[in-house]
Design a protein around this motif. Structure first.
Motif, PDB file in Angstrom:
ATOM      1  N   SER A   1       0.828  -1.212   0.000  1.00 25.62           N
ATOM      2  CA  SER A   1       0.000   0.000   0.000  1.00 25.62           C
ATOM      3  C   SER A   1       0.858   1.256   0.000  1.00 25.62           C
ATOM      4  O   SER A   1       1.613   1.495   0.937  1.00 25.62           O
ATOM      5  N   ALA A   2       0.726   2.052  -1.043  1.00 26.39           N
ATOM      6  CA  ALA A   2       1.480   3.305  -1.096  1.00 26.39           C
ATOM      7  C   ALA A   2       1.038   4.267   0.005  1.00 26.39           C
ATOM      8  O   ALA A   2       1.857   5.012   0.542  1.00 26.39           O
TER       9      ALA A   2
ATOM     10  N   THR B   1      -5.003   2.104  -1.613  1.00 24.39           N
ATOM     11  CA  THR B   1      -4.975   3.538  -1.867  1.00 24.39           C
ATOM     12  C   THR B   1      -3.542   3.994  -2.091  1.00 24.39           C
ATOM     13  O   THR B   1      -2.628   3.576  -1.375  1.00 24.39           O
ATOM     14  N   ASP B   2      -3.354   4.865  -3.076  1.00 28.30           N
ATOM     15  CA  ASP B   2      -2.010   5.385  -3.314  1.00 28.30           C
ATOM     16  C   ASP B   2      -1.722   6.559  -2.386  1.00 28.30           C
ATOM     17  O   ASP B   2      -2.579   6.968  -1.587  1.00 28.30           O
TER      18      ASP B   2
ATOM     19  N   HIS C   1      -1.623   9.558  -2.862  1.00 30.95           N
ATOM     20  CA  HIS C   1      -2.397  10.768  -3.157  1.00 30.95           C
ATOM     21  C   HIS C   1      -3.883  10.593  -2.876  1.00 30.95           C
ATOM     22  O   HIS C   1      -4.684  11.482  -3.179  1.00 30.95           O
TER      23      HIS C   1
ATOM     24  N   ASP D   1      -7.349   2.073  -5.909  1.00 24.62           N
ATOM     25  CA  ASP D   1      -7.326   1.152  -7.043  1.00 24.62           C
ATOM     26  C   ASP D   1      -8.573   0.283  -6.908  1.00 24.62           C
ATOM     27  O   ASP D   1      -8.556  -0.762  -6.260  1.00 24.62           O
TER      28      ASP D   1
END
Length: 139
Positions: free
Chosen positions: A37-38, A96-97, A99, A103
């Motif tokens: 996870s980013a 979630t990225d 930002h 996804d």
């Protein structure tokens, strides 16, 4: 892809859960969990910038120091079952990225199959945290 409204602090809550799972896996001689996870990884990077807070966080959640290690890969994420057993289904923040973009395809795949297939760039490993700052940042 869609945006999410992640509650402030949820990334750190999830990082704490991830560290707990990491400690159990390390103690059992298993591979460290993959950080896919980013959004959660971004919280990890922010925390690493304060070594005293990072050490306290790791000790509280993992009972040990954990280093942030580069460990790129792609495939089936191995620790999802352990997470679900301890905490229930993975929340949206894991998809979630940095930002705030979710996804939605990966999230839907997880919800339909219980599997997470993803790419990752790092994982925790036992250590003193000296290598905690990555050579490059993807924040």
């Amino acid at each position: 892809m869609g945006t999410t409204t992640v509650t402030p602090g949820v990334e750190l809550d999830e990082l704490g859960r991830f560290f707990t799972i990491a400690a159990h896996r390390i103690e059992a001689g298993q591979a460290a969990p993959e950080m896919f996870s980013a959004a959660v990884d971004a919280a990890w990077h922010r925390l690493v910038s304060d070594p005293a807070a990072y050490d306290a966080f790791a000790l509280r959640h993992a009972g040990r120091r954990l280093a942030h290690a580069e460990d790129a890969g792609t495939g089936l994420v191995s620790w999802v079952g352990a997470y679900e057993e301890a905490y229930g289904p993975l929340p949206e923040v894991w998809f979630t990225d940095a930002h705030g973009t979710v996804d939605t395809e990966a999230l839907a795949h997880y919800r339909e199959t219980g599997e997470v297939r993803a790419s990752w760039n790092c994982s925790p490993e036992p250590g003193d945290g000296d290598d905690a700052a990555p050579a490059t940042s993807y924040l």
